[in-house]
Design a protein around this motif. Structure first.
Motif, PDB file in Angstrom:
ATOM      1  N   PRO A 124       0.841  -1.201   0.000  1.00 27.87           N
ATOM      2  CA  PRO A 124       0.000   0.000   0.000  1.00 27.87           C
ATOM      3  C   PRO A 124       0.880   1.256   0.000  1.00 27.87           C
ATOM      4  O   PRO A 124       1.722   1.408   0.877  1.00 27.87           O
ATOM      5  N   GLY A 125       0.686   2.087  -0.997  1.00 26.81           N
ATOM      6  CA  GLY A 125       1.473   3.321  -1.079  1.00 26.81           C
ATOM      7  C   GLY A 125       2.918   3.106  -1.517  1.00 26.81           C
ATOM      8  O   GLY A 125       3.695   4.047  -1.578  1.00 26.81           O
ATOM      9  N   ARG A 126       3.321   1.875  -1.789  1.00 31.77           N
ATOM     10  CA  ARG A 126       4.700   1.603  -2.232  1.00 31.77           C
ATOM     11  C   ARG A 126       4.677   1.135  -3.673  1.00 31.77           C
ATOM     12  O   ARG A 126       4.146   0.052  -3.967  1.00 31.77           O
ATOM     13  N   TYR A 127       5.257   1.900  -4.551  1.00 38.24           N
ATOM     14  CA  TYR A 127       5.238   1.577  -5.975  1.00 38.24           C
ATOM     15  C   TYR A 127       6.646   1.354  -6.498  1.00 38.24           C
ATOM     16  O   TYR A 127       7.624   1.774  -5.887  1.00 38.24           O
ATOM     17  N   ARG A 128       6.712   0.703  -7.639  1.00 41.52           N
ATOM     18  CA  ARG A 128       8.008   0.455  -8.280  1.00 41.52           C
ATOM     19  C   ARG A 128       8.403   1.602  -9.209  1.00 41.52           C
ATOM     20  O   ARG A 128       9.540   1.686  -9.644  1.00 41.52           O
ATOM     21  N   GLU A 129       7.439   2.433  -9.548  1.00 38.70           N
ATOM     22  CA  GLU A 129       7.719   3.671 -10.301  1.00 38.70           C
ATOM     23  C   GLU A 129       7.143   4.799  -9.466  1.00 38.70           C
ATOM     24  O   GLU A 129       5.957   4.769  -9.138  1.00 38.70           O
ATOM     25  N   PHE A 130       7.962   5.743  -9.095  1.00 38.87           N
ATOM     26  CA  PHE A 130       7.433   6.860  -8.314  1.00 38.87           C
ATOM     27  C   PHE A 130       8.223   8.119  -8.626  1.00 38.87           C
ATOM     28  O   PHE A 130       9.324   8.071  -9.165  1.00 38.87           O
ATOM     29  N   MET A 131       7.608   9.246  -8.303  1.00 41.43           N
ATOM     30  CA  MET A 131       8.211  10.510  -8.688  1.00 41.43           C
ATOM     31  C   MET A 131       9.019  11.096  -7.540  1.00 41.43           C
ATOM     32  O   MET A 131       8.591  11.046  -6.397  1.00 41.43           O
ATOM     33  N   GLN A 132      10.151  11.645  -7.892  1.00 44.71           N
ATOM     34  CA  GLN A 132      11.014  12.260  -6.894  1.00 44.71           C
ATOM     35  C   GLN A 132      11.411  13.651  -7.369  1.00 44.71           C
ATOM     36  O   GLN A 132      11.410  13.927  -8.558  1.00 44.71           O
ATOM     37  N   PHE A 133      11.726  14.514  -6.409  1.00 47.31           N
ATOM     38  CA  PHE A 133      12.102  15.897  -6.703  1.00 47.31           C
ATOM     39  C   PHE A 133      13.351  16.196  -5.892  1.00 47.31           C
ATOM     40  O   PHE A 133      13.307  16.131  -4.677  1.00 47.31           O
ATOM     41  N   ASP A 134      14.454  16.472  -6.563  1.00 47.33           N
ATOM     42  CA  ASP A 134      15.723  16.670  -5.859  1.00 47.33           C
ATOM     43  C   ASP A 134      16.233  18.095  -6.006  1.00 47.33           C
ATOM     44  O   ASP A 134      16.070  18.702  -7.073  1.00 47.33           O
ATOM     45  N   ILE A 135      16.860  18.620  -4.965  1.00 47.65           N
ATOM     46  CA  ILE A 135      17.661  19.845  -5.100  1.00 47.65           C
ATOM     47  C   ILE A 135      19.060  19.551  -4.565  1.00 47.65           C
ATOM     48  O   ILE A 135      19.205  18.830  -3.583  1.00 47.65           O
ATOM     49  N   ASP A 136      20.050  20.093  -5.223  1.00 48.51           N
ATOM     50  CA  ASP A 136      21.433  19.889  -4.787  1.00 48.51           C
ATOM     51  C   ASP A 136      22.261  21.124  -5.116  1.00 48.51           C
ATOM     52  O   ASP A 136      21.955  21.856  -6.065  1.00 48.51           O
ATOM     53  N   ILE A 137      23.300  21.335  -4.331  1.00 42.51           N
ATOM     54  CA  ILE A 137      24.323  22.351  -4.653  1.00 42.51           C
ATOM     55  C   ILE A 137      25.661  21.624  -4.685  1.00 42.51           C
ATOM     56  O   ILE A 137      26.069  21.011  -3.704  1.00 42.51           O
ATOM     57  N   ILE A 138      26.304  21.694  -5.849  1.00 44.63           N
ATOM     58  CA  ILE A 138      27.535  20.945  -6.073  1.00 44.63           C
ATOM     59  C   ILE A 138      28.715  21.895  -6.159  1.00 44.63           C
ATOM     60  O   ILE A 138      28.604  22.949  -6.774  1.00 44.63           O
ATOM     61  N   GLY A 139      29.826  21.500  -5.561  1.00 41.25           N
ATOM     62  CA  GLY A 139      31.060  22.237  -5.798  1.00 41.25           C
ATOM     63  C   GLY A 139      31.442  23.206  -4.706  1.00 41.25           C
ATOM     64  O   GLY A 139      32.232  24.120  -4.959  1.00 41.25           O
ATOM     65  N   THR A 140      30.893  23.064  -3.509  1.00 44.72           N
ATOM     66  CA  THR A 140      31.297  23.952  -2.420  1.00 44.72           C
ATOM     67  C   THR A 140      31.144  23.253  -1.074  1.00 44.72           C
ATOM     68  O   THR A 140      30.216  22.465  -0.886  1.00 44.72           O
ATOM     69  N   ARG A 141      32.093  23.547  -0.179  1.00 40.99           N
ATOM     70  CA  ARG A 141      32.009  23.041   1.191  1.00 40.99           C
ATOM     71  C   ARG A 141      31.416  24.108   2.116  1.00 40.99           C
ATOM     72  O   ARG A 141      31.249  23.874   3.303  1.00 40.99           O
ATOM     73  N   ASN A 142      31.164  25.292   1.574  1.00 39.48           N
ATOM     74  CA  ASN A 142      30.635  26.407   2.354  1.00 39.48           C
ATOM     75  C   ASN A 142      29.346  25.993   3.058  1.00 39.48           C
ATOM     76  O   ASN A 142      28.417  25.477   2.437  1.00 39.48           O
ATOM     77  N   ARG A 143      29.289  26.253   4.365  1.00 37.32           N
ATOM     78  CA  ARG A 143      28.077  25.894   5.132  1.00 37.32           C
ATOM     79  C   ARG A 143      26.840  26.678   4.680  1.00 37.32           C
ATOM     80  O   ARG A 143      25.718  26.308   4.971  1.00 37.32           O
ATOM     81  N   LEU A 144      27.071  27.801   3.986  1.00 34.32           N
ATOM     82  CA  LEU A 144      25.922  28.549   3.473  1.00 34.32           C
ATOM     83  C   LEU A 144      25.132  27.686   2.490  1.00 34.32           C
ATOM     84  O   LEU A 144      23.918  27.845   2.351  1.00 34.32           O
ATOM     85  N   ALA A 145      25.813  26.778   1.807  1.00 39.05           N
ATOM     86  CA  ALA A 145      25.117  25.899   0.866  1.00 39.05           C
ATOM     87  C   ALA A 145      24.164  24.970   1.628  1.00 39.05           C
ATOM     88  O   ALA A 145      23.015  24.776   1.221  1.00 39.05           O
ATOM     89  N   ASP A 146      24.645  24.406   2.743  1.00 36.18           N
ATOM     90  CA  ASP A 146      23.771  23.553   3.554  1.00 36.18           C
ATOM     91  C   ASP A 146      22.577  24.362   4.051  1.00 36.18           C
ATOM     92  O   ASP A 146      21.436  23.898   4.037  1.00 36.18           O
ATOM     93  N   ALA A 147      22.867  25.610   4.475  1.00 35.41           N
ATOM     94  CA  ALA A 147      21.772  26.458   4.973  1.00 35.41           C
ATOM     95  C   ALA A 147      20.777  26.770   3.854  1.00 35.41           C
ATOM     96  O   ALA A 147      19.553  26.757   4.080  1.00 35.41           O
ATOM     97  N   GLU A 148      21.290  27.018   2.647  1.00 29.90           N
ATOM     98  CA  GLU A 148      20.406  27.307   1.522  1.00 29.90           C
ATOM     99  C   GLU A 148      19.485  26.118   1.216  1.00 29.90           C
ATOM    100  O   GLU A 148      18.313  26.291   0.894  1.00 29.90           O
ATOM    101  N   ILE A 149      20.039  24.905   1.293  1.00 33.07           N
ATOM    102  CA  ILE A 149      19.211  23.718   1.048  1.00 33.07           C
ATOM    103  C   ILE A 149      18.092  23.637   2.099  1.00 33.07           C
ATOM    104  O   ILE A 149      16.918  23.444   1.763  1.00 33.07           O
ATOM    105  N   ILE A 150      18.466  23.830   3.362  1.00 33.54           N
ATOM    106  CA  ILE A 150      17.448  23.726   4.419  1.00 33.54           C
ATOM    107  C   ILE A 150      16.437  24.872   4.297  1.00 33.54           C
ATOM    108  O   ILE A 150      15.223  24.665   4.391  1.00 33.54           O
ATOM    109  N   ALA A 151      16.935  26.091   4.040  1.00 36.14           N
ATOM    110  CA  ALA A 151      16.022  27.235   3.902  1.00 36.14           C
ATOM    111  C   ALA A 151      15.056  27.001   2.742  1.00 36.14           C
ATOM    112  O   ALA A 151      13.867  27.353   2.811  1.00 36.14           O
ATOM    113  N   THR A 152      15.549  26.386   1.675  1.00 37.16           N
ATOM    114  CA  THR A 152      14.697  26.116   0.517  1.00 37.16           C
ATOM    115  C   THR A 152      13.656  25.040   0.845  1.00 37.16           C
ATOM    116  O   THR A 152      12.511  25.109   0.394  1.00 37.16           O
TER     117      THR A 152
END
Lengths: 481, 481
Positions: A124-152
């Motif tokens: 129930p509610g578990r499918y083999r095809e399902f939709m996902q929505f990802d956000i990522d920031i690549i190429g920086t270790r700056n903690r502002l990037a982590d904050a931006e992901i959480i803020a978003t």
């Protein structure tokens, strides 16, 4: 043709673990996706699409086996190539970044949405095809990037008009520091985290038993333990007991507990920086908090990890979660590119929104059905359709069998179109048109206390001047919002 | 770790015939899809989604062979089930209608978009995964449904701001009547239509040769002919020579040519009804017309058929085409359900729009990048980001290495963000902020006649009061539109 008629028919079925999304559900999904996209673009993320099929080695690394390939929809395709449907987006993102590293401006902030496929046991509610929505920031270790992901994440759930949710986050390095302070060897850290991850569902007692001798679960199954020493367990227990009271103001208490363990100091400092950035970004403080026991399952996280639960539906689990993973691109490149990201389970979140009543349910896209009562006047009906559409009112022309007007009105009602437009010889003679308000009729019919009231409600309609049709409909539609 | 570093890397490649859509292309695609969806909903079509994978028998009928399955991405999946990725939407629609026939209000007007997969030989602009957008009306033989499909095609291309296009349509029954009048046996009608379909590309002479003895093409290959008699060919030639002059006003000329052939009479009457409906629906007469030689490839069409070419890019072929197919649901049911529909090749149309300059190219979603010049003032930069986003201005915070301000501005320029916001100690002290207009800078730099002008243009920026930031940006953005 005789032969054709005798042929066995193909059963109109979908594959196990797959499903259709009929219009009423798809309308809600599209609306949710549009809101999420709007939010992500407002927060400065760019859309990317990658192929649904990838080389098996891209998805699984080049040491994959037929067993790991069997967990995906994998097969030998054209040109004898082993390939599989993607099971998530992160690996494809890493592949894209590795392939375009010369030209791609970093940091690269991207979103991607679409279907992913996994050979899980359907339920129930578990499918083999399902939709996902990802956000990522690549190429920086700056903690502002982590904050931006959480803020978003916070901004996106807000925009979906979910009010009561909690984004909770922790830090893998802090957890590693705690585990080191408990004198557990680093190679066992993953096992310890896997057990701590069960805290919310199983409770402290179960977790402590699994760290030690193991336990027997409610169905009588024996769950083996990690066999840690009493002293190790005592330290981890101290941490688990301190954890619930820890806020970002009192992170220092973990540092003190662990005698200034270096990794704990680093983890706590980064968590503090993230919280300060979230405050400065105006994120609502009631919607995010530090929770030192958050682990997240996936092995590849290396820094902050976060997950999001709905306060009123904790059983739905995490609807939006992620973390920092600094090593993934290494599969393709001789260097590491740091990254941080999060993922929404679209269909799980949609089910939750429905449950919360936060979904505006709408069965039809059209607001009006123009019926055809008198086929001789077809040109007039078509002109009405053209006029309504030009005015921006989504309109359907009834194109079925037009001999029966009440069948046409019933059709509008079944599809969920709120207004049926009716014009017969009387209306044409007097320059009028009849508008039947089906939605209001249904509401009033449902509230009717006797048969007369019901009949009146079911027939809720008004005859107006033809020239007033558009302003009349606009007014009616506005009053429904 | 030493071992890990030595591992061979997986090549960051996509499968043959597959591709990534980097942000600049994906932004354009999303914008086009949104416009198409808007148009379809305005015209009263409902969204449906069906699974990407289906039973092989659903897609191909139960007499499929390993050869026909090999034209799709087909494989034996979990539970030893033969399945394949869909190669179009129509069969899945028929399966959905058959499965839901009890509950589904008919006529059912639905749209569906998404990826489809075919094992074609890849080439320039030809991919094995590509996006398609379908509209169909199921459950009615009413010619108004055919007219609604065509009117919706016209309206959708209009909404995409394509001005010069031609929707041309014909009728399979009329063509069958012409072929019968030429005394060709009905079982050869499909072959004759396949040859007539080449008229536009190969010309009349080649078509007549292929109807008769065959011909040798420009590369010296022999193309076998159908071997029709001279009398049969003469009649078909009369039709082909009449065809270019036929308009909806002169359809009667085909009826006369074919001595009132019954099928021709029916086909022409239905075409007339469709044209009258299109006129009443307000479709622009310069954008649609009857063309009796339109055939469309697919075998399953049974009535009107239509295709759409761009007047300025005829080489792109048909970007939106379809027809009536009344027998498809028979694969699943012991009865037929009539249907009519059309399909857009999304990526082909997108390429055409790009070629026509009708695509607003936009590389970034964010309109502003807030740079970080002085890490001590991070709270001020974050507050600026929050303020811009609250005002609905899509904003990116620079989260890379913040030591070098010119690197940050260069980043905004490379990503295509039009404005970079800069504030250092001078600006903070005077309550100001600097806005660098990168787009305008680029334009002026390109037009610069000497080095001084270029330097000035490349540095195009204004320092304004901090409080004016949002109105200033709004004004600048409006002046760009």
């Amino acid at each position: 043709m005789a032969d054709k008629r005798k042929r066995t028919k193909v059963k109109p079925e979908v594959l196990k673990g797959f499903r259709d999304y009929p219009p009423a559900e798809q309308i809600a999904r599209e609306a949710m996706l549009a809101t999420v996209r709007e939010s992500l673009e407002l927060n400065g993320f760019l859309p990317l699409q990658t192929p649904s099929l990838e080389f098996a080695a891209t998805l699984l690394g080049d040491h994959y086996t037929s067993e790991t390939l069997g967990e995906l929809f994998g097969f030998t395709g054209p040109e004898e190539t082993e390939m599989a449907l993607r099971y998530e987006f992160t690996v494809s993102l890493a592949r894209f970044v590795a392939a375009n590293q010369q030209d791609l401006p970093l940091p690269f902030r991207r979103y991607q949405y679409g279907n992913v496929w996994r050979v899980d046991k359907p339920g129930p509610g578990r499918y083999r095809e399902f939709m996902q929505f990802d956000i990522d920031i690549i190429g920086t270790r700056n903690r502002l990037a982590d904050a931006e992901i959480i803020a978003t994440m916070v901004a996106t759930l807000d925009r979906l008009e979910i009010e009561r949710f909690s984004v909770r986050f922790s830090h893998r390095e802090m957890l590693n520091g705690v585990i080191a302070w408990a004198s557990v060897a680093p190679e066992r850290a993953t096992d310890v985290m896997r057990v701590i991850d069960k805290l919310e569902k199983q409770g402290e007692e179960a977790v402590l038993l699994e760290l030690g001798p193991g336990r027997v679960d409610s169905s009588g199954d024996r769950i083996p333990g990690l066999g840690l020493s009493e002293e190790q367990i005592a330290r981890l227990r101290d941490f688990l007991q301190l954890a619930p009271s820890v806020t970002h103001q009192s992170l220092q208490s973990i540092v003190e507990l662990t005698n200034d363990n270096e990794q704990v100091v680093t983890g706590c400092r980064e968590l503090t920086e993230i919280v300060e950035a979230l405050d400065a970004l105006g994120s609502n403080q009631s919607q995010f908090r530090i929770d030192p026991t958050i682990v997240r399952g996936l092995g590849y996280y290396t820094g902050p990890v976060f997950e999001t639960t709905l306060d009123d539906l904790p059983d739905y689990g995490s609807v939006f979660s992620g973390g920092r993973y600094d090593n993934l691109v290494e599969r393709f490149l001789n260097r590491s590119i740091p990254a941080v990201g999060a993922s929404i389970g679209v269909d799980r979140l949609l089910a939750a929104l429905k449950h919360l009543g936060a979904l505006r349910e709408q069965a039809a896209t059209a607001v009006a059905l123009v019926t055809v009562m008198d086929p001789e006047r077809i040109t007039d009906y078509l002109a009405m359709v053209a006029e309504l559409r030009s005015a921006g009112l989504a309109t359907e022309l009834y194109v079925g069998d037009t001999r029966n007007i009440s069948k046409q009105v019933r059709y509008a009602d079944r599809v969920g179109i709120p207004f049926a437009i009716i014009a017969g010889s009387d209306e044409f003679a007097s320059g009028q048109v009849t508008v039947k308000n089906l939605a209001r009729g249904r509401e009033q019919a449902a509230a009717a206390s006797d048969r007369d009231e019901w009949l009146k409600a079911a027939g809720f309609q008004e005859t107006i001047a033809r020239a007033d049709l558009i302003p009349f409909l606009r007014k009616q539609l506005n009053s429904r919002d």
